[in-house]
Design a protein around this motif. Structure first.
Motif, PDB file in Angstrom:
ATOM      1  N   ARG A 135       0.835  -1.210   0.000  1.00 14.54           N
ATOM      2  CA  ARG A 135       0.000   0.000   0.000  1.00 14.54           C
ATOM      3  C   ARG A 135       0.862   1.250   0.000  1.00 14.54           C
ATOM      4  O   ARG A 135       0.622   2.185  -0.765  1.00 14.54           O
ATOM      5  CB  ARG A 135      -0.919   0.007   1.221  1.00 14.54           C
ATOM      6  CG  ARG A 135      -1.883   1.201   1.264  1.00 14.54           C
ATOM      7  CD  ARG A 135      -2.340   1.511   2.673  1.00 14.54           C
ATOM      8  NE  ARG A 135      -1.248   1.964   3.519  1.00 14.54           N
ATOM      9  CZ  ARG A 135      -1.341   2.176   4.832  1.00 14.54           C
ATOM     10  NH1 ARG A 135      -2.482   1.956   5.449  1.00 14.54           N
ATOM     11  NH2 ARG A 135      -0.294   2.592   5.526  1.00 14.54           N
ATOM     12  N   ASN A 136       1.885   1.287   0.849  1.00 14.92           N
ATOM     13  CA  ASN A 136       2.734   2.475   0.959  1.00 14.92           C
ATOM     14  C   ASN A 136       3.510   2.741  -0.330  1.00 14.92           C
ATOM     15  O   ASN A 136       3.666   3.892  -0.750  1.00 14.92           O
ATOM     16  CB  ASN A 136       3.692   2.335   2.137  1.00 14.92           C
ATOM     17  CG  ASN A 136       2.976   2.374   3.481  1.00 14.92           C
ATOM     18  OD1 ASN A 136       1.800   2.747   3.540  1.00 14.92           O
ATOM     19  ND2 ASN A 136       3.659   1.993   4.536  1.00 14.92           N
ATOM     20  N   CYS A 138       2.535   1.931  -3.292  1.00 20.06           N
ATOM     21  CA  CYS A 138       1.540   2.418  -4.243  1.00 20.06           C
ATOM     22  C   CYS A 138       1.227   3.894  -3.991  1.00 20.06           C
ATOM     23  O   CYS A 138       1.148   4.690  -4.926  1.00 20.06           O
ATOM     24  CB  CYS A 138       0.273   1.574  -4.134  1.00 20.06           C
ATOM     25  SG  CYS A 138      -0.935   1.897  -5.427  1.00 20.06           S
ATOM     26  N   MET A 139       1.086   4.280  -2.736  1.00 18.76           N
ATOM     27  CA  MET A 139       0.809   5.688  -2.406  1.00 18.76           C
ATOM     28  C   MET A 139       1.935   6.600  -2.873  1.00 18.76           C
ATOM     29  O   MET A 139       1.683   7.660  -3.459  1.00 18.76           O
ATOM     30  CB  MET A 139       0.613   5.848  -0.890  1.00 18.76           C
ATOM     31  CG  MET A 139      -0.703   5.333  -0.369  1.00 18.76           C
ATOM     32  SD  MET A 139      -1.126   5.992   1.278  1.00 18.76           S
ATOM     33  CE  MET A 139       0.378   5.715   2.196  1.00 18.76           C
ATOM     34  N   TYR A 193      -2.385  -3.511  -5.765  1.00 17.43           N
ATOM     35  CA  TYR A 193      -2.855  -3.140  -4.424  1.00 17.43           C
ATOM     36  C   TYR A 193      -4.346  -3.452  -4.260  1.00 17.43           C
ATOM     37  O   TYR A 193      -4.768  -4.028  -3.250  1.00 17.43           O
ATOM     38  CB  TYR A 193      -2.587  -1.655  -4.177  1.00 17.43           C
ATOM     39  CG  TYR A 193      -3.353  -1.076  -3.013  1.00 17.43           C
ATOM     40  CD1 TYR A 193      -3.109  -1.491  -1.707  1.00 17.43           C
ATOM     41  CD2 TYR A 193      -4.359  -0.121  -3.222  1.00 17.43           C
ATOM     42  CE1 TYR A 193      -3.834  -0.975  -0.641  1.00 17.43           C
ATOM     43  CE2 TYR A 193      -5.075   0.401  -2.163  1.00 17.43           C
ATOM     44  CZ  TYR A 193      -4.816  -0.026  -0.874  1.00 17.43           C
ATOM     45  OH  TYR A 193      -5.542   0.474   0.175  1.00 17.43           O
ATOM     46  N   ARG A 198      -5.992  -4.552  -0.852  1.00 19.53           N
ATOM     47  CA  ARG A 198      -7.195  -3.830  -0.427  1.00 19.53           C
ATOM     48  C   ARG A 198      -8.375  -4.768  -0.247  1.00 19.53           C
ATOM     49  O   ARG A 198      -9.201  -4.592   0.658  1.00 19.53           O
ATOM     50  CB  ARG A 198      -7.539  -2.743  -1.450  1.00 19.53           C
ATOM     51  CG  ARG A 198      -8.632  -1.774  -1.004  1.00 19.53           C
ATOM     52  CD  ARG A 198      -8.922  -0.765  -2.110  1.00 19.53           C
ATOM     53  NE  ARG A 198      -9.942   0.179  -1.702  1.00 19.53           N
ATOM     54  CZ  ARG A 198     -11.249  -0.080  -1.695  1.00 19.53           C
ATOM     55  NH1 ARG A 198     -11.684  -1.274  -2.066  1.00 19.53           N
ATOM     56  NH2 ARG A 198     -12.112   0.844  -1.311  1.00 19.53           N
ATOM     57  N   PHE A 212      -7.176   4.325  -1.086  1.00 19.40           N
ATOM     58  CA  PHE A 212      -6.229   3.981  -0.025  1.00 19.40           C
ATOM     59  C   PHE A 212      -6.914   3.938   1.339  1.00 19.40           C
ATOM     60  O   PHE A 212      -7.527   4.917   1.766  1.00 19.40           O
ATOM     61  CB  PHE A 212      -5.072   4.981  -0.007  1.00 19.40           C
ATOM     62  CG  PHE A 212      -4.211   4.901  -1.237  1.00 19.40           C
ATOM     63  CD1 PHE A 212      -3.423   3.782  -1.479  1.00 19.40           C
ATOM     64  CD2 PHE A 212      -4.213   5.927  -2.166  1.00 19.40           C
ATOM     65  CE1 PHE A 212      -2.641   3.689  -2.620  1.00 19.40           C
ATOM     66  CE2 PHE A 212      -3.438   5.848  -3.312  1.00 19.40           C
ATOM     67  CZ  PHE A 212      -2.647   4.723  -3.545  1.00 19.40           C
TER      68      PHE A 212
END
Length: 300
Positions: A135-136, A138-139, A193, A198, A212
Motif C-alpha cells: 500500500r505504501n 503504491c501511495m 494493491y 485492499r 487507499f
C-alpha cells in the motif's frame, strides 16, 4: 455581533462564496480564532467591530516575537485582512483597520525536490513483502507519478481511475476537476494493491470507493501519510525535510527538466494561474547555475 457568530459567518463566506479549499479555510479560521483569543485576553471588551489598527499592529508584533516563519506571518496578515474586508462588505464595520497592515517581505520560495535517485532509494526502502508495504509503495508512486496533493491522494476514488484509457480524475482545490495521465507502471501497482491487498480489508461502507485505506478499512488521514513519508525518508537515509508535497514538486521539476511544456505541467498540477507553475522555471535556473559553477573552466 459576537466573535463566534462573526467567525462562523466568515467561514461560510470563504467556503461558499470564495470557494476556499478545506485546508485553506481551516488555516484562515484557525488564524482568526487565535486573534480572537488574544483580543479576549489582552483587549478589554474588544469585539470585531471595535478592533483598531493599533490593536492589530500590537498583535502582530507580539506574534513575531515567537520566532514564527515569515511565510506563516504573511498568512496571518492575509487572514486578518480578509476577515476585516468581509466585515466591511457586510456593513458590520464602517472602516477596515487592516488596510494598512504590511506583511514581511518574502524572498522567492523554491520548494524542496527529490532527485530520481532519492525517489528510488525511498521506494526501495519499502518492505513490499507485507500488505502495508505494498500500500505504501503504491501511495508514493501515485503521489510522484501523478503529482497529487496529499488531500487529493487520500480522497482518490477507485471509480475515478480509468485503467483502460490510462488516466485518473482528480478533484482539486475549489472542486476543480482535472484529468491526469496514469503511467503503465503506476497503473500496475494500483491494480496489484486493489486485487491483492485492499480486497483483504474489512471495508467501512462509507469508504467502499476510496482507494487507499487504513487497517480499519477507513480513509487515510493527512497526518498518517506525513508520518509514513517521514519514516521512509529516514530509513532511506534522505536528510532533506520532505513531505507528501515534495513528491508533487519533484513530479513537476522532473517533467520540466525532461522538456515538458510549462502549460502542460500547469494542467497536470491543477494550478489556476501559470504564475504559480513558473516557480519550477526558477528551480531549473538554479540547477543550471550550479552546473555552470561546477563545470565551467573559469570556475575550476
Amino acid at each position: 455581533m459576537e466573535w463566534n457568530e462573526t467567525i462562523e459567518n466568515f467561514s461560510n463566506f470563504l467556503k461558499f462564496e470564495r470557494n476556499f479549499s478545506d485546508n485553506t479555510l481551516d488555516a484562515y479560521i484557525r488564524d482568526i480564532r487565535k486573534f480572537k483569543t488574544y483580543a479576549e485576553e489582552n483587549l478589554e471588551s474588544a469585539k470585531p467591530k471595535t478592533i483598531s489598527y493599533e490593536d492589530l499592529q500590537e498583535y502582530l508584533v507580539q506574534q513575531s516575537k515567537q520566532k514564527i516563519s515569515e511565510r506563516t506571518q504573511a498568512r496571518w496578515i492575509s487572514s486578518i485582512k480578509s476577515f476585516f474586508k468581509f466585515l466591511l462588505e457586510e456593513e458590520i464595520r464602517e472602516d477596515n483597520p487592516a488596510t494598512l497592515l504590511e506583511g514581511p517581505k518574502l524572498g522567492l520560495y523554491l520548494p524542496d525536490t527529490l532527485s530520481t535517485e532519492d525517489i528510488e532509494r525511498i521506494t526501495k526502502s519499502i518492505d513490499i513483502s507485507t500488505d502495508l508495504g505494498i500500500r505504501n509503495q503504491c501511495m508514493i508512486e501515485v503521489l510522484y507519478g501523478c503529482g497529487l496533493r496529499v488531500s487529493e491522494l487520500i480522497d482518490l476514488k477507485i471509480s475515478d481511475i480509468n485503467f483502460k484509457e490510462g488516466f485518473i480524475k482528480v478533484e482539486g482545490k475549489g472542486k476543480k476537476i482535472r484529468f491526469v495521465p496514469l503511467a503503465k507502471y503506476t497503473s500496475k501497482l494500483i491494480k496489484n494493491y486493489i486485487e491483492n491487498v485492499r480486497i483483504n480489508n474489512k471495508i467501512n461502507k462509507k469508504y467502499e470507493d476510496i482507494l487507499f485505506l487504513n487497517s480499519r478499512g477507513s480513509a487515510m488521514s493527512r497526518v498518517i501519510v506525513f508520518i509514513i513519508i517521514k519514516e521512509l525518508a529516514e530509513k532511506a537515509g534522505i536528510r532533506k525535510n520532505i513531505s507528501p508535497h515534495t513528491f508533487r514538486h519533484s513530479f513537476a521539476t522532473h517533467l520540466l527538466q525532461n522538456g515538458a511544456d510549462l502549460r502542460f505541467i500547469q494542467e497536470m498540477l491543477g494550478h489556476s494561474s501559470i504564475t504559480t507553475t513558473e516557480i519550477y522555471t526558477h528551480l531549473k535556473t538554479e540547477e543550471l547555475h550550479d552546473v555552470i559553477l561546477k563545470y565551467h573552466p573559469r570556475n575550476i
